[in-house]
Design an enzyme around this catalytic site. Structure first.
Site, PDB file in Angstrom:
ATOM      1  N   ASP A  90     -22.181  69.876 101.486  1.00  0.00           N
ATOM      2  CA  ASP A  90     -22.039  68.389 102.245  1.00  0.00           C
ATOM      3  C   ASP A  90     -23.040  68.815 103.689  1.00  0.00           C
ATOM      4  O   ASP A  90     -23.729  69.113 103.558  1.00  0.00           O
ATOM      5  CB  ASP A  90     -21.039  69.206 102.933  1.00  0.00           C
ATOM      6  CG  ASP A  90     -20.280  68.533 104.502  1.00  0.00           C
ATOM      7  OD1 ASP A  90     -20.999  67.521 105.012  1.00  0.00           O
ATOM      8  OD2 ASP A  90     -19.169  68.726 104.991  1.00  0.00           O
ATOM      9  N   TYR A 139     -21.136  58.851 110.569  1.00  0.00           N
ATOM     10  CA  TYR A 139     -20.863  58.049 111.846  1.00  0.00           C
ATOM     11  C   TYR A 139     -21.278  59.271 112.623  1.00  0.00           C
ATOM     12  O   TYR A 139     -21.757  59.451 113.850  1.00  0.00           O
ATOM     13  CB  TYR A 139     -19.650  58.770 112.810  1.00  0.00           C
ATOM     14  CG  TYR A 139     -18.535  59.536 112.212  1.00  0.00           C
ATOM     15  CD1 TYR A 139     -18.651  61.034 112.884  1.00  0.00           C
ATOM     16  CD2 TYR A 139     -17.784  59.448 111.239  1.00  0.00           C
ATOM     17  CE1 TYR A 139     -17.937  61.947 112.341  1.00  0.00           C
ATOM     18  CE2 TYR A 139     -16.860  60.857 110.621  1.00  0.00           C
ATOM     19  CZ  TYR A 139     -16.740  61.321 111.332  1.00  0.00           C
ATOM     20  OH  TYR A 139     -16.721  62.931 111.068  1.00  0.00           O
ATOM     21  N   LYS A 140     -22.087  60.313 112.265  1.00  0.00           N
ATOM     22  CA  LYS A 140     -23.619  61.226 113.207  1.00  0.00           C
ATOM     23  C   LYS A 140     -24.931  60.639 113.342  1.00  0.00           C
ATOM     24  O   LYS A 140     -24.515  59.799 113.211  1.00  0.00           O
ATOM     25  CB  LYS A 140     -23.206  62.682 112.375  1.00  0.00           C
ATOM     26  CG  LYS A 140     -21.432  63.213 112.482  1.00  0.00           C
ATOM     27  CD  LYS A 140     -21.583  64.743 111.689  1.00  0.00           C
ATOM     28  CE  LYS A 140     -19.949  64.565 112.084  1.00  0.00           C
ATOM     29  NZ  LYS A 140     -19.845  65.829 111.151  1.00  0.00           N
ATOM     30  N   ARG A 170     -23.883  72.776 122.349  1.00  0.00           N
ATOM     31  CA  ARG A 170     -24.702  71.992 121.275  1.00  0.00           C
ATOM     32  C   ARG A 170     -25.677  71.050 122.138  1.00  0.00           C
ATOM     33  O   ARG A 170     -24.684  69.994 123.090  1.00  0.00           O
ATOM     34  CB  ARG A 170     -23.480  71.511 120.280  1.00  0.00           C
ATOM     35  CG  ARG A 170     -23.698  71.958 119.404  1.00  0.00           C
ATOM     36  CD  ARG A 170     -22.824  71.235 117.692  1.00  0.00           C
ATOM     37  NE  ARG A 170     -21.790  70.863 118.522  1.00  0.00           N
ATOM     38  CZ  ARG A 170     -21.167  69.756 117.399  1.00  0.00           C
ATOM     39  NH1 ARG A 170     -21.988  69.933 116.013  1.00  0.00           N
ATOM     40  NH2 ARG A 170     -20.087  68.832 117.335  1.00  0.00           N
ATOM     41  N   PHE A 184     -17.475  74.165 109.031  1.00  0.00           N
ATOM     42  CA  PHE A 184     -17.069  73.341 109.144  1.00  0.00           C
ATOM     43  C   PHE A 184     -15.744  73.454 108.822  1.00  0.00           C
ATOM     44  O   PHE A 184     -15.009  73.073 107.511  1.00  0.00           O
ATOM     45  CB  PHE A 184     -17.294  72.049 109.690  1.00  0.00           C
ATOM     46  CG  PHE A 184     -16.336  70.830 109.902  1.00  0.00           C
ATOM     47  CD1 PHE A 184     -17.390  70.999 111.247  1.00  0.00           C
ATOM     48  CD2 PHE A 184     -15.536  69.992 110.317  1.00  0.00           C
ATOM     49  CE1 PHE A 184     -16.832  69.766 112.376  1.00  0.00           C
ATOM     50  CE2 PHE A 184     -14.687  69.367 110.519  1.00  0.00           C
ATOM     51  CZ  PHE A 184     -15.411  69.107 111.884  1.00  0.00           C
TER      52      PHE A 184
END
Ligand SMILES: *Cc1c(COP(=O)(O)O)cnc(C)c1O
Length: 415
Positions: A202, A227-228, A376, A130
């Protein structure tokens, strides 16, 4: 070949199915984007009201003590810890993933430089990581101004060789945000240690998505997102893990007053507090932070093993159905078929991936799009059903068969 009826029957047998009732999802939406922004726990609305009206409105400044605001990063960290194989007192929920990466990388560089091979100046990561992870490593390297640089590898196979005698830190993301590829955390950590490097993991796409055991992997530092898959709410504070064995040596440059041994002594010199508190920096967004608990509460009702079993069943089903029912279309599976290498998402390429995804969203199937050409689909066992998978694939098939997508669709700022 399965049918919709089979999917409905699987839902009827699914022990996790009742947990969908803990989330508020709009009617007519099949939400396959919990890997980017988790759905709202129903409890979050009342919790927000409580924090705003009671704790802030009535409690006012007293709430730092009486509502437990000041301790909240630690308390939530302890609630989150079991999901990633961490122990009490090793996690705080605070700041953003980007900021926590900066702290963890700085601590890792410091720890490594005081170890055996202090001439090492390379941070190894993947080009496909990312971007913020790479950017933070580049930013830290430049600011240190001590010859650090970031080495990008192009495939997972190249990581082992890239962790050489110059490598100070191996920084990897457990599950790749674009492809859903999952690394072998224990093996890569062992390799890094054997070479004399320190690891930063991560867990943005791992926490709440796949079982993680940081201690079993003997990892050094980790960060992640709430928040995922953890359903903490948009922009909810992230987390950072520092195992007890590294806490005394843990030092990071964002030495704000929340990380001080005695913040209210208001002393002019910084002295880090002992323990995980030294990973804190400053005052946290309490309304947002408080909502993280509503997401974590749902996880307390099940296990990561049960979530993983359903996640693999959902992603297997989605891959099978797309390959059977959309076989005549140019879709390319990007996500590994092998279970051990798969996170909780499935990505397919399509030459018109962006346009097809916009058509899906218009018909209530919400996934997202990442360059280049990747659609995705995130699978969140707490609120995604087998019938959802069936219905999503049928809508995809219909869109592709009818060519019901606009190749000139204009793009929003967020894809
Ligand atoms: C989502 C994600 C982030 C997000 O970072 P923020 O600081 O919250 O914007 C960072 N790294 C990875 C790997 C991610 O998947």
């Amino acid at each position: 070949m399965s049918t919709r009826q089979d999917c409905v029957a699987r839902d009827a047998r699914d022990a996790l199915a009742p947990l969908r009732g803990r989330f508020d999802l709009p009617q007519g939406v099949i939400y396959l984007d919990g890997n980017s922004l988790g759905a709202r726990p129903i409890a979050a609305l009342d919790r927000a009201r409580q924090v705003i009206a009671d704790e802030w409105g009535t409690g006012l400044i007293r709430s730092w003590n009486t509502a437990g605001w000041f301790d909240m990063p630690r308390r939530l960290g302890d609630l989150l810890a079991p999901l990633v194989g961490a122990r009490p007192g090793e996690v705080v929920v605070t700041d953003t993933t980007s900021l926590n990466l900066f702290k963890a990388l700085a601590a890792a560089v410091h720890l490594q430089a005081h170890g055996a091979g202090s001439a090492r100046r390379v941070i190894v990561t993947e080009r496909s990581n990312f971007p913020t992870d790479i950017y933070m490593a580049q930013g830290l390297s430049a600011w240190l101004d001590r010859g650090y640089s970031v080495r990008l590898v192009d495939s997972a196979d190249e990581i082992a060789a890239a962790v050489d005698a110059d490598c100070a830190v191996l920084m990897l993301t457990g599950v790749n945000y674009r492809t859903g590829y999952q690394h072998d955390m224990a093996a890569l950590t062992a390799h890094a240690h054997a070479q004399g490097a320190v690891t930063v993991w991560d867990l943005a796409h791992s926490a709440g998505a796949v079982p993680v055991d940081l201690h079993a992997a003997e990892a050094d530092f980790a960060v992640g997102c709430t928040y995922k898959y953890l359903n903490g709410g948009p922009g909810a504070p992230a987390f950072i893990w520092v195992p007890e064995r590294h806490q005394a040596a843990f030092t990071q440059p964002l030495s704000g007053w929340w990380g001080h041994a005695a913040p209210f002594a208001m002393a002019p010199d910084f002295a880090p507090c002992s323990g995980i508190g030294r990973a804190l920096c400053g005052t946290q967004p309490m309304v947002s932070l408080a909502l993280v608990e509503c997401g974590l509460e749902v996880f307390a009702e099940t296990t990561m093993e049960a979530i993983r079993a359903k996640s693999l069943a959902l992603t297997d089903l989605f891959i099978d159905l797309v390959e059977q029912r959309c076989a005549s279309h140019p879709l390319g599976l990007v996500t590994p078929r092998e279970h051990a290498s798969r996170g909780s998402q499935v990505s397919f390429t399509h030459p018109h991936g962006y346009a097809v995804m916009q058509a899906l969203i218009a018909r209530g199937v919400i996934g997202d799009y990442r360059e280049p050409a990747i659609m995705r689909f995130g699978f969140t066992p707490l609120y995604t059903s087998f019938a959802d998978v069936w219905d999503a694939v049928e809508i995809l098939r219909d869109i592709l068969d009818q060519r019901a997508y606009d190749v000139n669709a204009s793009r929003g700022a967020v894809t």
